[in-house]
Design a protein around this motif. Structure first.
Motif, PDB file in Angstrom:
ATOM      1  N   THR A  80       0.860  -1.181   0.000  1.00 31.82           N
ATOM      2  CA  THR A  80       0.000   0.000   0.000  1.00 31.82           C
ATOM      3  C   THR A  80       0.897   1.232   0.000  1.00 31.82           C
ATOM      4  OG1 THR A  80      -0.037   0.168   2.414  1.00 31.82           O
ATOM      5  CG2 THR A  80      -1.712  -1.224   1.405  1.00 31.82           C
ATOM      6  N   PRO A  81       0.391   2.364  -0.468  1.00 28.25           N
ATOM      7  CA  PRO A  81       1.201   3.594  -0.394  1.00 28.25           C
ATOM      8  C   PRO A  81       1.660   3.892   1.035  1.00 28.25           C
ATOM      9  CG  PRO A  81      -0.640   3.913  -1.882  1.00 28.25           C
ATOM     10  CD  PRO A  81      -0.851   2.567  -1.242  1.00 28.25           C
ATOM     11  N   PHE A  82       0.784   3.631   2.004  1.00 33.40           N
ATOM     12  CA  PHE A  82       1.167   3.884   3.398  1.00 33.40           C
ATOM     13  C   PHE A  82       2.333   2.979   3.804  1.00 33.40           C
ATOM     14  CE2 PHE A  82       0.555   3.096   8.017  1.00 33.40           C
ATOM     15  CZ  PHE A  82       0.743   4.391   8.461  1.00 33.40           C
ATOM     16  N   GLY A  83       2.232   1.700   3.445  1.00 32.12           N
ATOM     17  CA  GLY A  83       3.310   0.762   3.760  1.00 32.12           C
ATOM     18  C   GLY A  83       4.610   1.175   3.091  1.00 32.12           C
ATOM     19  N   THR A  84       4.496   1.706   1.879  1.00 27.60           N
ATOM     20  CA  THR A  84       5.693   2.129   1.149  1.00 27.60           C
ATOM     21  C   THR A  84       6.332   3.357   1.798  1.00 27.60           C
ATOM     22  OG1 THR A  84       4.787   1.200  -0.883  1.00 27.60           O
ATOM     23  CG2 THR A  84       6.549   2.820  -1.128  1.00 27.60           C
ATOM     24  N   ILE A  85       5.505   4.249   2.313  1.00 27.92           N
ATOM     25  CA  ILE A  85       6.050   5.415   3.034  1.00 27.92           C
ATOM     26  C   ILE A  85       6.856   4.921   4.244  1.00 27.92           C
ATOM     27  CG2 ILE A  85       5.417   7.413   4.465  1.00 27.92           C
ATOM     28  CD1 ILE A  85       3.022   7.826   2.516  1.00 27.92           C
ATOM     29  N   LEU A  86       6.319   3.923   4.933  1.00 28.61           N
ATOM     30  CA  LEU A  86       7.018   3.389   6.112  1.00 28.61           C
ATOM     31  C   LEU A  86       8.339   2.715   5.722  1.00 28.61           C
ATOM     32  CD1 LEU A  86       4.046   1.807   8.117  1.00 28.61           C
ATOM     33  CD2 LEU A  86       5.224   3.954   8.591  1.00 28.61           C
ATOM     34  N   HIS A 126       5.665   2.497  -9.100  1.00 23.89           N
ATOM     35  CA  HIS A 126       5.215   1.111  -8.924  1.00 23.89           C
ATOM     36  C   HIS A 126       3.677   1.044  -8.922  1.00 23.89           C
ATOM     37  CE1 HIS A 126       5.935  -3.044  -7.274  1.00 23.89           C
ATOM     38  NE2 HIS A 126       4.644  -2.900  -7.071  1.00 23.89           N
ATOM     39  N   PHE A 127       3.053   1.946  -8.168  1.00 20.98           N
ATOM     40  CA  PHE A 127       1.592   1.911  -8.068  1.00 20.98           C
ATOM     41  C   PHE A 127       0.934   2.313  -9.381  1.00 20.98           C
ATOM     42  CE2 PHE A 127       2.839   2.335  -3.562  1.00 20.98           C
ATOM     43  CZ  PHE A 127       2.285   1.137  -3.133  1.00 20.98           C
ATOM     44  N   VAL A 128       1.548   3.265 -10.089  1.00 17.61           N
ATOM     45  CA  VAL A 128       0.977   3.666 -11.389  1.00 17.61           C
ATOM     46  C   VAL A 128       0.990   2.471 -12.340  1.00 17.61           C
ATOM     47  CG1 VAL A 128       1.372   5.098 -13.433  1.00 17.61           C
ATOM     48  CG2 VAL A 128       1.550   6.105 -11.147  1.00 17.61           C
ATOM     49  N   LEU A 129       2.111   1.748 -12.392  1.00 28.31           N
ATOM     50  CA  LEU A 129       2.204   0.588 -13.291  1.00 28.31           C
ATOM     51  C   LEU A 129       1.234  -0.522 -12.869  1.00 28.31           C
ATOM     52  CD1 LEU A 129       6.031   0.254 -14.010  1.00 28.31           C
ATOM     53  CD2 LEU A 129       4.234   0.878 -15.608  1.00 28.31           C
ATOM     54  N   ASP A 130       1.177  -0.787 -11.581  1.00 24.84           N
ATOM     55  CA  ASP A 130       0.291  -1.858 -11.105  1.00 24.84           C
ATOM     56  C   ASP A 130      -1.189  -1.519 -11.291  1.00 24.84           C
ATOM     57  OD1 ASP A 130       2.326  -3.513 -10.480  1.00 24.84           O
ATOM     58  OD2 ASP A 130       1.935  -3.612  -8.323  1.00 24.84           O
ATOM     59  N   ALA A 131      -1.496  -0.216 -11.344  1.00 22.25           N
ATOM     60  CA  ALA A 131      -2.891   0.193 -11.514  1.00 22.25           C
ATOM     61  C   ALA A 131      -3.421  -0.174 -12.891  1.00 22.25           C
ATOM     62  CB  ALA A 131      -3.026   1.699 -11.287  1.00 22.25           C
ATOM     63  N   LEU A 132      -2.517  -0.490 -13.833  1.00 24.32           N
ATOM     64  CA  LEU A 132      -2.950  -0.842 -15.187  1.00 24.32           C
ATOM     65  C   LEU A 132      -3.290  -2.324 -15.317  1.00 24.32           C
ATOM     66  CD1 LEU A 132      -0.198   1.131 -17.167  1.00 24.32           C
ATOM     67  CD2 LEU A 132      -2.487   1.893 -16.573  1.00 24.32           C
ATOM     68  N   LEU A 133      -3.020  -3.087 -14.274  1.00 25.13           N
ATOM     69  CA  LEU A 133      -3.180  -4.540 -14.389  1.00 25.13           C
ATOM     70  C   LEU A 133      -4.638  -4.971 -14.471  1.00 25.13           C
ATOM     71  CD1 LEU A 133      -0.480  -5.806 -11.887  1.00 25.13           C
ATOM     72  CD2 LEU A 133      -0.439  -5.945 -14.375  1.00 25.13           C
ATOM     73  N   ILE A 134      -4.852  -6.015 -15.241  1.00 24.62           N
ATOM     74  CA  ILE A 134      -6.201  -6.564 -15.395  1.00 24.62           C
ATOM     75  C   ILE A 134      -6.699  -7.165 -14.093  1.00 24.62           C
ATOM     76  CG2 ILE A 134      -7.315  -8.652 -16.323  1.00 24.62           C
ATOM     77  CD1 ILE A 134      -6.306  -7.860 -19.035  1.00 24.62           C
ATOM     78  N   ASN A 135      -5.812  -7.839 -13.399  1.00 27.65           N
ATOM     79  CA  ASN A 135      -6.230  -8.481 -12.155  1.00 27.65           C
ATOM     80  C   ASN A 135      -5.583  -7.797 -10.971  1.00 27.65           C
ATOM     81  OD1 ASN A 135      -7.525 -10.328 -10.519  1.00 27.65           O
ATOM     82  ND2 ASN A 135      -5.749 -11.682 -10.483  1.00 27.65           N
ATOM     83  N   PRO A 136      -6.086  -6.606 -10.638  1.00 26.14           N
ATOM     84  CA  PRO A 136      -5.423  -5.845  -9.580  1.00 26.14           C
ATOM     85  C   PRO A 136      -5.677  -6.432  -8.211  1.00 26.14           C
ATOM     86  CG  PRO A 136      -7.372  -4.702 -10.296  1.00 26.14           C
ATOM     87  CD  PRO A 136      -7.279  -5.926 -11.137  1.00 26.14           C
ATOM     88  N   SER A 137      -6.489  -7.483  -8.170  1.00 31.78           N
ATOM     89  CA  SER A 137      -6.746  -8.138  -6.904  1.00 31.78           C
ATOM     90  C   SER A 137      -7.299  -7.135  -5.903  1.00 31.78           C
ATOM     91  CB  SER A 137      -5.442  -8.786  -6.419  1.00 31.78           C
ATOM     92  OG  SER A 137      -5.666  -9.544  -5.283  1.00 31.78           O
ATOM     93  N   ARG A 138      -6.772  -7.138  -4.698  1.00 33.49           N
ATOM     94  CA  ARG A 138      -7.323  -6.222  -3.695  1.00 33.49           C
ATOM     95  C   ARG A 138      -6.694  -4.847  -3.784  1.00 33.49           C
ATOM     96  NH1 ARG A 138      -4.895 -10.818  -2.575  1.00 33.49           N
ATOM     97  NH2 ARG A 138      -2.775 -10.167  -2.542  1.00 33.49           N
ATOM     98  N   PHE A 139      -5.819  -4.646  -4.782  1.00 36.01           N
ATOM     99  CA  PHE A 139      -5.083  -3.399  -4.914  1.00 36.01           C
ATOM    100  C   PHE A 139      -5.983  -2.171  -4.856  1.00 36.01           C
ATOM    101  CE2 PHE A 139      -3.264  -0.205  -7.863  1.00 36.01           C
ATOM    102  CZ  PHE A 139      -2.187   0.158  -7.087  1.00 36.01           C
ATOM    103  N   SER A 140      -7.119  -2.252  -5.571  1.00 39.70           N
ATOM    104  CA  SER A 140      -7.980  -1.079  -5.653  1.00 39.70           C
ATOM    105  C   SER A 140      -8.603  -0.732  -4.312  1.00 39.70           C
ATOM    106  CB  SER A 140      -9.071  -1.306  -6.694  1.00 39.70           C
ATOM    107  OG  SER A 140      -9.854  -2.411  -6.303  1.00 39.70           O
ATOM    108  N   GLU A 141      -8.601  -1.701  -3.410  1.00 44.99           N
ATOM    109  CA  GLU A 141      -9.224  -1.443  -2.108  1.00 44.99           C
ATOM    110  C   GLU A 141      -8.290  -0.717  -1.153  1.00 44.99           C
ATOM    111  OE1 GLU A 141     -11.233  -4.934  -0.432  1.00 44.99           O
ATOM    112  OE2 GLU A 141     -10.641  -5.908  -2.271  1.00 44.99           O
ATOM    113  N   VAL A 142      -7.032  -0.713  -1.482  1.00 45.69           N
ATOM    114  CA  VAL A 142      -6.067  -0.346  -0.451  1.00 45.69           C
ATOM    115  C   VAL A 142      -5.265   0.910  -0.768  1.00 45.69           C
ATOM    116  CG1 VAL A 142      -5.836  -2.741   0.233  1.00 45.69           C
ATOM    117  CG2 VAL A 142      -4.249  -1.800  -1.435  1.00 45.69           C
ATOM    118  N   LEU A 143      -5.589   1.573  -1.854  1.00 45.57           N
ATOM    119  CA  LEU A 143      -4.787   2.735  -2.231  1.00 45.57           C
ATOM    120  C   LEU A 143      -4.788   3.801  -1.148  1.00 45.57           C
ATOM    121  CD1 LEU A 143      -5.427   3.290  -6.040  1.00 45.57           C
ATOM    122  CD2 LEU A 143      -3.266   2.782  -4.890  1.00 45.57           C
TER     123      LEU A 143
END
Lengths: 165, 178
Positions: free
Chosen positions: B69-75, B103-120
């Motif tokens: 998550t962006p928060f985790g990355t800040i840490l 990293h997040f910009v590239l991953d946001a393009l993925l077809i199967n973002p999994s739970r990614f969209s929930e955690v931004l």
């Protein structure tokens, strides 16, 4: 003084990080074999309530004629995919289906993507190469100073004007 | 998750582009941007030690994906910066964040973002963010594009650093070189 400040801040960040890993625990762990709402990508937990809605399903291929995929994360053992030809699919593939849920366990596909086992291997190999490239650059560009207990830039000669890449 | 090679190359391109504008940002700091671009993938620790294993060991809910998550990355960027020498941290921290953002910009393009969209926006909010779902993580095109752009960036950097020798006039003074 810097040591105290640095150590305190480091400890605080590690505690917050550990707390985050725990606080994040209840978040949905599903990474595949689920049906998701196409708009929000939220996991559909009760497919009967989503009949007629746009979904994206991702799952391991269970059979190719008819095409069925695993969607156990949404409570569907076998999700039948209509509107596509199973030619070229194998039971080792991972299938992504964009479509409409016409029954709780049937999805009508608008488009599909499938990932073959070698493509999954490709991701691992490319990631390994990327990791090695990064490790090589870190080893060349940074060094650990045991006296200061800190990473410092290595002398690459750039200060002398002979930058290289 | 996009493959790590693509993330590393994206970090190289971003870092090198910044180095054209920021004089102190030499190749060593470009490497820092590349490192930042891989920080969210620390979540791959789960391949070695699954979240469930820790969850069962400590008896608390646990999920490595907080690192993605962006928060985790800040840490993790903050911790990494603190592991570096005094006087460097103010430079390293933002460079790690620049890499992490890519990293997040590239991953946001993925077809199967999994739970990614929930955690931004986590932990500020657990909101679902609609994403374009354009590419599969196993697609080769993003990697090919990253290799081509990184190569072009590498050539551009070498040309800027080593301009063609002038056919007439005096040699450039050393201090004129970047």
């Amino acid at each position: 003084m810097d040591g105290l400040y640095r150590g305190g801040l480091l400890a605080a960040l590690l505690v917050v990080l550990a707390g985050s890993l725990v606080a994040f625990g209840p978040v949905d762990h599903a990474s595949g074999n689920v049906i998701r709402d196409r708009q929000t990508t939220a996991v559909v937990t009760d497919p009967a309530d989503h009949v007629g809605e746009a979904v994206v399903a991702s799952g391991a291929v269970l059979s190719v004629d008819p095409v069925r995929v695993r969607a156990t994360g949404s409570g569907v053992a076998e999700l039948t995919v209509t509107g596509i030809d199973g030619t070229g699919l194998t039971t080792a593939d991972q299938l992504y289906v964009f479509g409409t849920l016409v029954e709780p366990d049937v999805v009508s596909a608008d488009r599909v993507h499938h990932v073959e086992p070698w493509e999954q291997q490709y991701v691992l190999v490319a990631s390994l190469v990327g990791g090695l490239v990064l490790a090589g650059r870190l080893a060349r560009d940074w060094r650990f100073d045991g006296r200061r207990l800190a990473f410092l830039p290595a002398d690459t000669g750039e200060e002398r004007g002979d930058r290289r890449d | 998750v996009t493959d790590i090679l693509t993330h590393v190359l994206a970090g190289y391109v971003l870092g090198t582009a910044l180095s054209f504008r920021v004089r102190w940002l030499d190749r060593r700091f470009v490497t820092v941007v590349m490192l930042g671009a891989t920080l969210p993938d620390l979540t791959k620790i789960s391949l070695l030690v699954p979240s469930r294993t820790i969850q069962e060991a400590v008896g608390l809910p646990f999920f490595w994906y907080a690192l993605h998550t962006p928060f985790g990355t800040i840490l993790t960027a903050g911790i990494t910066a603190l592991l570096c020498g005094r006087g460097l941290r103010g430079r390293i921290f933002p460079l790690l964040l620049v890499g992490g953002a890519s990293h997040f910009v590239l991953d946001a393009l993925l077809i199967n973002p999994s739970r990614f969209s929930e955690v931004l926006l986590w932990p500020l909010a657990v909101e679902l963010v609609p994403l374009p779902m354009l590419v599969l993580s196993s697609d080769r095109l993003p990697t090919v594009v990253a290799i081509v752009v990184a190569t072009a960036t590498w050539i551009a950097r070498r040309r800027i650093e080593r301009p063609p020798r002038p056919t007439t006039g005096s040699r450039r003074h050393e201090s004129d070189r970047r």
